[in-house]
Design a protein around this motif. Structure first.
Motif, PDB file in Angstrom:
ATOM      1  N   CYS A  12       0.865  -1.178   0.000  1.00 39.37           N
ATOM      2  CA  CYS A  12       0.000   0.000   0.000  1.00 39.37           C
ATOM      3  C   CYS A  12       0.903   1.230   0.000  1.00 39.37           C
ATOM      4  O   CYS A  12       1.845   1.315   0.776  1.00 39.37           O
ATOM      5  N   LEU A  13       0.620   2.172  -0.885  1.00 37.16           N
ATOM      6  CA  LEU A  13       1.433   3.384  -0.945  1.00 37.16           C
ATOM      7  C   LEU A  13       0.962   4.464   0.011  1.00 37.16           C
ATOM      8  O   LEU A  13       1.712   5.360   0.365  1.00 37.16           O
ATOM      9  N   GLY A  14      -0.279   4.430   0.439  1.00 36.26           N
ATOM     10  CA  GLY A  14      -0.787   5.429   1.358  1.00 36.26           C
ATOM     11  C   GLY A  14      -1.011   6.780   0.712  1.00 36.26           C
ATOM     12  O   GLY A  14      -1.020   7.804   1.389  1.00 36.26           O
ATOM     13  N   ILE A  15      -1.206   6.823  -0.597  1.00 35.15           N
ATOM     14  CA  ILE A  15      -1.384   8.099  -1.295  1.00 35.15           C
ATOM     15  C   ILE A  15      -2.841   8.547  -1.241  1.00 35.15           C
ATOM     16  O   ILE A  15      -3.144   9.672  -0.863  1.00 35.15           O
ATOM     17  N   THR A  16      -3.755   7.666  -1.614  1.00 40.50           N
ATOM     18  CA  THR A  16      -5.171   8.053  -1.666  1.00 40.50           C
ATOM     19  C   THR A  16      -5.891   7.776  -0.357  1.00 40.50           C
ATOM     20  O   THR A  16      -6.875   8.440  -0.046  1.00 40.50           O
ATOM     21  N   ASP A  46      -2.259  -5.003  12.809  1.00 34.74           N
ATOM     22  CA  ASP A  46      -2.817  -4.865  14.156  1.00 34.74           C
ATOM     23  C   ASP A  46      -4.065  -3.979  14.181  1.00 34.74           C
ATOM     24  O   ASP A  46      -4.609  -3.691  15.241  1.00 34.74           O
ATOM     25  N   GLY A  47      -4.535  -3.525  13.018  1.00 38.36           N
ATOM     26  CA  GLY A  47      -5.746  -2.729  12.941  1.00 38.36           C
ATOM     27  C   GLY A  47      -5.495  -1.234  12.874  1.00 38.36           C
ATOM     28  O   GLY A  47      -6.398  -0.470  12.572  1.00 38.36           O
ATOM     29  N   SER A  48      -4.298  -0.780  13.147  1.00 41.85           N
ATOM     30  CA  SER A  48      -4.013   0.649  13.082  1.00 41.85           C
ATOM     31  C   SER A  48      -3.784   1.080  11.636  1.00 41.85           C
ATOM     32  O   SER A  48      -3.681   0.259  10.736  1.00 41.85           O
ATOM     33  N   GLU A  49      -3.714   2.383  11.422  1.00 48.18           N
ATOM     34  CA  GLU A  49      -3.539   2.929  10.077  1.00 48.18           C
ATOM     35  C   GLU A  49      -2.228   3.688   9.976  1.00 48.18           C
ATOM     36  O   GLU A  49      -1.751   4.259  10.948  1.00 48.18           O
ATOM     37  N   SER A  50      -1.666   3.682   8.777  1.00 50.21           N
ATOM     38  CA  SER A  50      -0.416   4.379   8.524  1.00 50.21           C
ATOM     39  C   SER A  50      -0.552   5.182   7.245  1.00 50.21           C
ATOM     40  O   SER A  50      -1.149   4.721   6.280  1.00 50.21           O
ATOM     41  N   LEU A  51      -0.019   6.395   7.235  1.00 47.54           N
ATOM     42  CA  LEU A  51      -0.055   7.221   6.030  1.00 47.54           C
ATOM     43  C   LEU A  51       1.138   6.962   5.119  1.00 47.54           C
ATOM     44  O   LEU A  51       1.152   7.398   3.985  1.00 47.54           O
ATOM     45  N   GLY A  52       2.132   6.275   5.613  1.00 50.65           N
ATOM     46  CA  GLY A  52       3.327   5.990   4.814  1.00 50.65           C
ATOM     47  C   GLY A  52       3.177   4.716   4.007  1.00 50.65           C
ATOM     48  O   GLY A  52       2.209   3.971   4.157  1.00 50.65           O
ATOM     49  N   PRO A  53       4.110   4.442   3.149  1.00 49.87           N
ATOM     50  CA  PRO A  53       4.075   3.203   2.352  1.00 49.87           C
ATOM     51  C   PRO A  53       4.164   1.974   3.248  1.00 49.87           C
ATOM     52  O   PRO A  53       4.801   1.988   4.284  1.00 49.87           O
ATOM     53  N   LEU A  54       3.539   0.893   2.804  1.00 48.71           N
ATOM     54  CA  LEU A  54       3.503  -0.340   3.584  1.00 48.71           C
ATOM     55  C   LEU A  54       3.746  -1.531   2.663  1.00 48.71           C
ATOM     56  O   LEU A  54       3.126  -1.628   1.603  1.00 48.71           O
ATOM     57  N   VAL A  55       4.629  -2.398   3.072  1.00 45.73           N
ATOM     58  CA  VAL A  55       4.831  -3.669   2.381  1.00 45.73           C
ATOM     59  C   VAL A  55       4.816  -4.746   3.452  1.00 45.73           C
ATOM     60  O   VAL A  55       5.572  -4.686   4.410  1.00 45.73           O
ATOM     61  N   SER A  56       3.926  -5.707   3.290  1.00 45.84           N
ATOM     62  CA  SER A  56       3.791  -6.774   4.267  1.00 45.84           C
ATOM     63  C   SER A  56       3.988  -8.115   3.578  1.00 45.84           C
ATOM     64  O   SER A  56       3.370  -8.392   2.561  1.00 45.84           O
ATOM     65  N   VAL A  57       4.891  -8.947   4.114  1.00 46.18           N
ATOM     66  CA  VAL A  57       5.162 -10.267   3.560  1.00 46.18           C
ATOM     67  C   VAL A  57       4.951 -11.287   4.666  1.00 46.18           C
ATOM     68  O   VAL A  57       5.491 -11.149   5.757  1.00 46.18           O
ATOM     69  N   SER A  58       4.157 -12.302   4.375  1.00 45.16           N
ATOM     70  CA  SER A  58       3.945 -13.371   5.357  1.00 45.16           C
ATOM     71  C   SER A  58       3.957 -14.714   4.648  1.00 45.16           C
ATOM     72  O   SER A  58       3.577 -14.811   3.489  1.00 45.16           O
ATOM     73  N   TRP A  59       4.423 -15.744   5.346  1.00 46.03           N
ATOM     74  CA  TRP A  59       4.425 -17.101   4.784  1.00 46.03           C
ATOM     75  C   TRP A  59       4.131 -18.115   5.825  1.00 46.03           C
ATOM     76  O   TRP A  59       4.100 -17.915   6.980  1.00 46.03           O
TER      77      TRP A  59
END
Length: 83
Positions: free
Chosen positions: A59-63, A70-83
């Motif tokens: 997510c880039l957090g632009i729009t 954890d349910g919180s929000e961030s305005l910055g870019p986000l990359v999440s990897v899980s396996w």
């Protein structure tokens, strides 16, 4: 004198033809490079996530804000990897 008038254009045509042929052969040699079957199989295996079980979210957090795991929000870019 007439030999010179005949051979000069003839030599020019030969040089032009050989240059065009060499240029085409060089273009064809560089344009004919293809990937091997092994490289394509590896790319397909990396691209499909059904077998690997890897989940990538970004997510880039632009729009809109990005929602974290954890349910919180961030305005910055986000990359999440899980396996």
């Amino acid at each position: 004198m007439s030999k010179r008038k005949f051979f000069a254009p003839l030599m020019g045509a030969v040089v032009l033809g050989l240059s065009a042929y060499a240029g085409y052969r060089t273009y064809d040699a560089y344009n004919g490079v293809s990937e091997s079957d092994l490289l394509l199989a590896n790319a397909e295996a990396l691209a499909s996530d059904s077998e690997s079980g890897v989940d990538v979210k970004s997510c880039l957090g632009i729009t809109a804000p990005c929602k974290l795991s954890d349910g919180s929000e961030s305005l910055g870019p986000l990359v999440s990897v899980s396996w």
